[in-house]
Design a protein around this motif. Structure first.
Motif, mmCIF file in Angstrom:
data_model
loop_
_atom_site.group_PDB
_atom_site.id
_atom_site.type_symbol
_atom_site.label_atom_id
_atom_site.label_comp_id
_atom_site.label_asym_id
_atom_site.label_seq_id
_atom_site.Cartn_x
_atom_site.Cartn_y
_atom_site.Cartn_z
ATOM 1 N N TRP A 81 0.016 31.449 135.019
ATOM 2 C CA TRP A 81 -0.948 32.000 135.972
ATOM 3 C C TRP A 81 -1.295 33.454 135.652
ATOM 4 C CZ3 TRP A 81 -0.251 35.367 140.461
ATOM 5 C CH2 TRP A 81 -1.395 35.423 141.262
ATOM 6 N N VAL A 82 -0.288 34.266 135.317
ATOM 7 C CA VAL A 82 -0.537 35.697 135.114
ATOM 8 C C VAL A 82 -0.952 36.027 133.684
ATOM 9 C CG1 VAL A 82 1.130 36.261 136.907
ATOM 10 C CG2 VAL A 82 1.859 36.295 134.521
ATOM 11 N N PHE A 83 -0.755 35.088 132.741
ATOM 12 C CA PHE A 83 -1.025 35.396 131.338
ATOM 13 C C PHE A 83 -2.432 35.942 131.104
ATOM 14 C CE2 PHE A 83 -2.631 34.203 127.160
ATOM 15 C CZ PHE A 83 -1.706 34.804 126.329
ATOM 16 N N PRO A 84 -3.498 35.270 131.585
ATOM 17 C CA PRO A 84 -4.841 35.780 131.266
ATOM 18 C C PRO A 84 -5.152 37.121 131.914
ATOM 19 C CG PRO A 84 -4.977 33.977 132.840
ATOM 20 C CD PRO A 84 -3.554 34.031 132.371
ATOM 21 N N MET A 85 -4.501 37.437 133.039
ATOM 22 C CA MET A 85 -4.840 38.650 133.774
ATOM 23 C C MET A 85 -3.994 39.849 133.360
ATOM 24 S SD MET A 85 -5.302 37.032 137.597
ATOM 25 C CE MET A 85 -3.619 36.370 137.592
ATOM 26 N N LEU A 86 -2.712 39.619 133.020
ATOM 27 C CA LEU A 86 -1.803 40.736 132.802
ATOM 28 C C LEU A 86 -1.247 40.831 131.386
ATOM 29 C CD1 LEU A 86 0.264 40.540 136.130
ATOM 30 C CD2 LEU A 86 -1.736 41.955 135.627
ATOM 31 N N ILE A 87 -1.010 39.706 130.739
ATOM 32 C CA ILE A 87 -0.325 39.725 129.448
ATOM 33 C C ILE A 87 -1.304 39.757 128.279
ATOM 34 C CG2 ILE A 87 1.262 38.485 127.946
ATOM 35 C CD1 ILE A 87 2.654 37.457 130.454
ATOM 36 N N ALA A 88 -2.249 38.812 128.257
ATOM 37 C CA ALA A 88 -3.193 38.753 127.136
ATOM 38 C C ALA A 88 -3.943 40.070 126.925
ATOM 39 C CB ALA A 88 -4.170 37.592 127.335
ATOM 40 N N PRO A 89 -4.371 40.771 127.997
ATOM 41 C CA PRO A 89 -5.089 42.036 127.777
ATOM 42 C C PRO A 89 -4.246 43.130 127.132
ATOM 43 C CG PRO A 89 -5.574 41.166 129.965
ATOM 44 C CD PRO A 89 -4.455 40.350 129.414
ATOM 45 N N LEU A 90 -2.922 42.957 127.078
ATOM 46 C CA LEU A 90 -2.096 43.932 126.379
ATOM 47 C C LEU A 90 -2.323 43.888 124.872
ATOM 48 C CD1 LEU A 90 1.301 43.422 128.258
ATOM 49 C CD2 LEU A 90 -0.336 45.293 128.573
ATOM 50 N N PHE A 91 -2.812 42.749 124.385
ATOM 51 C CA PHE A 91 -2.959 42.558 122.943
ATOM 52 C C PHE A 91 -4.426 42.482 122.492
ATOM 53 C CE2 PHE A 91 1.154 40.951 124.191
ATOM 54 C CZ PHE A 91 2.006 41.419 123.210
ATOM 55 N N PHE A 97 -4.532 29.082 135.544
ATOM 56 C CA PHE A 97 -4.630 28.009 136.525
ATOM 57 C C PHE A 97 -5.335 28.527 137.766
ATOM 58 C CE2 PHE A 97 -1.199 25.497 134.450
ATOM 59 C CZ PHE A 97 -1.852 24.276 134.471
ATOM 60 N N GLY A 98 -5.842 27.580 138.570
ATOM 61 C CA GLY A 98 -6.473 27.962 139.827
ATOM 62 C C GLY A 98 -7.639 28.908 139.604
ATOM 63 N N ARG A 99 -7.719 29.923 140.444
ATOM 64 C CA ARG A 99 -8.816 30.883 140.322
ATOM 65 C C ARG A 99 -8.690 31.763 139.079
ATOM 66 N NH1 ARG A 99 -9.705 33.123 146.530
ATOM 67 N NH2 ARG A 99 -10.247 31.087 147.456
ATOM 68 N N ALA A 100 -7.520 31.737 138.456
ATOM 69 C CA ALA A 100 -7.307 32.551 137.252
ATOM 70 C C ALA A 100 -7.767 31.842 135.986
ATOM 71 C CB ALA A 100 -5.830 32.918 137.126
ATOM 72 N N LYS A 101 -8.273 30.603 136.117
ATOM 73 C CA LYS A 101 -8.737 29.880 134.923
ATOM 74 C C LYS A 101 -9.876 30.661 134.264
ATOM 75 C CE LYS A 101 -9.978 25.838 136.458
ATOM 76 N NZ LYS A 101 -9.786 25.900 137.901
ATOM 77 N N ARG A 102 -9.814 30.745 132.962
ATOM 78 C CA ARG A 102 -10.915 31.359 132.237
ATOM 79 C C ARG A 102 -11.101 30.662 130.895
ATOM 80 N NH1 ARG A 102 -9.484 37.533 130.906
ATOM 81 N NH2 ARG A 102 -9.640 37.649 133.177
ATOM 82 N N ILE A 103 -12.307 30.724 130.387
ATOM 83 C CA ILE A 103 -12.666 30.139 129.103
ATOM 84 C C ILE A 103 -12.805 31.287 128.114
ATOM 85 C CG2 ILE A 103 -14.418 28.822 127.865
ATOM 86 C CD1 ILE A 103 -15.126 27.785 130.833
ATOM 87 N N VAL A 104 -12.172 31.151 126.974
ATOM 88 C CA VAL A 104 -12.152 32.238 125.993
ATOM 89 C C VAL A 104 -12.665 31.730 124.649
ATOM 90 C CG1 VAL A 104 -10.723 33.900 124.761
ATOM 91 C CG2 VAL A 104 -10.213 33.355 127.152
#
Length: 423
Positions: free
Chosen positions: A194-204, A252-259
């Protein structure tokens, strides 16, 4: 079971698994090289001989490199277990006089850190040697080590507390500790997704909303048609690290995003991007993501149940080179040696994954032009230097996607099927 019997079983499975993978790699190299100088008839006129040869050479180089990594992994595993490495590491941390749980976390963290350092030369060569030789590397040494530092910091921030909690449960939660640990593990993984796209991926990486208005409108129409809601369509700066292109769903949920990786958008036309997105939507609409998560959770539950039994058996520790049983030793031995016992399940996992890919392709053919997906795949095969002639046995054991000839033939049959003809 006697200690020496378990040791022999471990050594036999490790030797068989390693030998089988080396044999399959040899088959792959021989098969790809044998077909290097002729484009398969099904791709004649659509793939140049130059691109076909580059894909063959890249595949052979990667396969050979994989053999080196495989042998190194087997050697490191033997050094940690029967070679006494884990035993020595455990004794050194016990001498510090810390509590059992804290010293156990220290053993786990230091073991994983040492393992990462041993793999670092291979990772560096893969990026700056192998990938650079075929024109894929775009990463600088500074970015490589910045990613490494971030990865270590993130692993410590997330992994150390998780290890402490699992070890605490192993010490204090009684015979069903493995069930509670599974609950913690499942919750942790769910939160991470759930938190990966919002908090973790943007670190890289940098993620920016898709700016092409025409393409965005086309993709949003497809999303509406498929009944899919997401937090947006984003472009990732994958070109900072690699020339490979890809696309994926995350969250997941509202955090779903297409990249979409920017490298993919550079090489595909709008109709191709739409077809690729339709394929990814097929995974969602056919519930593949949920099925994979469910199977992951089920397998992790079975694994922890097995560990709950093994942790109480002295032969499990002694058979793998550890003299003093402990929760952290049980956890580490299970993590380190588990691959030797599960390697023969790889073909089953690959089979399920390939079936999902066929289903996603069929969904894409229903929603878009199947010929556009064929063209997109051919461009991706070319740009990523993916071989069109893999060895069938190697592919069945390793590949999560169907071989190119089989996948393209499947899509071409869908083109001729009335119900999936382009609208």
């Amino acid at each position: 079971m006697r200690t020496h019997e378990f040791t022999l079983i471990f050594l036999a499975l490790l030797a068989l698994g390693t030998g089988l993978q080396l044999w399959l790699a040899t088959r792959q190299i021989r098969h790809v090289r044998a077909h290097r100088d002729a484009v398969p008839a099904a791709f004649a006129g659509r793939v140049t001989l130059e691109a076909h040869r580059k894909a063959a050479d890249y595949t052979v180089a990667r396969t050979r490199f994989g053999c080196v990594g495989l042998l190194l992994s087997a050697a490191v595993l033997l050094a940690w277990t029967l070679g006494g490495g884990l035993e020595a590491l455990d004794r050194s941390w016990r001498a510090a006089g810390w509590s059992t749980t804290v010293s156990g976390v220290a053993v786990i963290v230091s073991c994983l850190m040492i393992g990462g350092l041993l793999e670092l030369p291979l990772a560096a060569y893969r990026q700056f040697g192998l990938e650079a030789r075929f024109g894929f590397n775009r990463m600088t040494p500074g970015l490589f080590f910045a990613d490494l530092a971030k990865g270590i910091a993130l692993s410590l921030a997330l992994g150390a507390p998780l290890a402490w909690l699992v070890l605490w449960l192993m010490h204090h939660a009684g015979g069903l500790w493995w069930l509670y640990a599974w609950g913690v593990w499942a919750g942790f993984n769910g939160l991470l997704v759930w938190v990966f796209p919002m908090l973790i991926a943007p670190l890289f990486n940098r993620f920016t909303p898709l700016e092409d208005d025409g393409l965005r409108a086309r993709l949003e129409a497809l999303l509406t048609r498929c009944g899919f809601r997401s937090s947006g369509v984003f472009v990732m700066d994958g070109s900072r690290r690699s020339g490979h292109g890809n696309a994926y769903f995350t969250g997941f949920g509202r955090a779903k995003r297409i990249v979409f990786l920017d490298t993919l958008l550079e090489t595909l036309a709008p109709e191709h991007v739409e077809a690729v997105l339709a394929h990814e939507l097929g995974h969602y609409r056919r519930h593949h993501i949920h099925k994979r998560l469910a199977s992951h959770f089920a397998l992790s539950l079975a694994g922890l149940a097995a560990l709950g039994w093994l942790a109480g058996e002295p032969w499990f520790y002694a058979g793998l080179g550890v003299s003093q049983p402990s929760p952290h030793a049980a956890l580490l031995l299970f993590m380190l040696a588990g691959g030797a016992f599960t390697v023969f399940l790889h073909p089953l996992a690959a089979l399920v994954s390939r079936r999902h890919e066929f289903e996603a392709d069929a969904f894409a053919a229903e929603q878009t032009d199947a010929r556009a997906l064929i063209d997109a795949l051919l461009r991706l095969y070319r740009d990523n230097a993916a071989t069109l002639t893999p060895d069938p046995l190697y592919s069945a054991f390793h590949d999560s996607h169907p071989p190119a000839p089989i996948r393209i033939a499947h899509l071409e049959r869908l083109c001729r099927t009335p119900e999936v003809l382009p609208r």
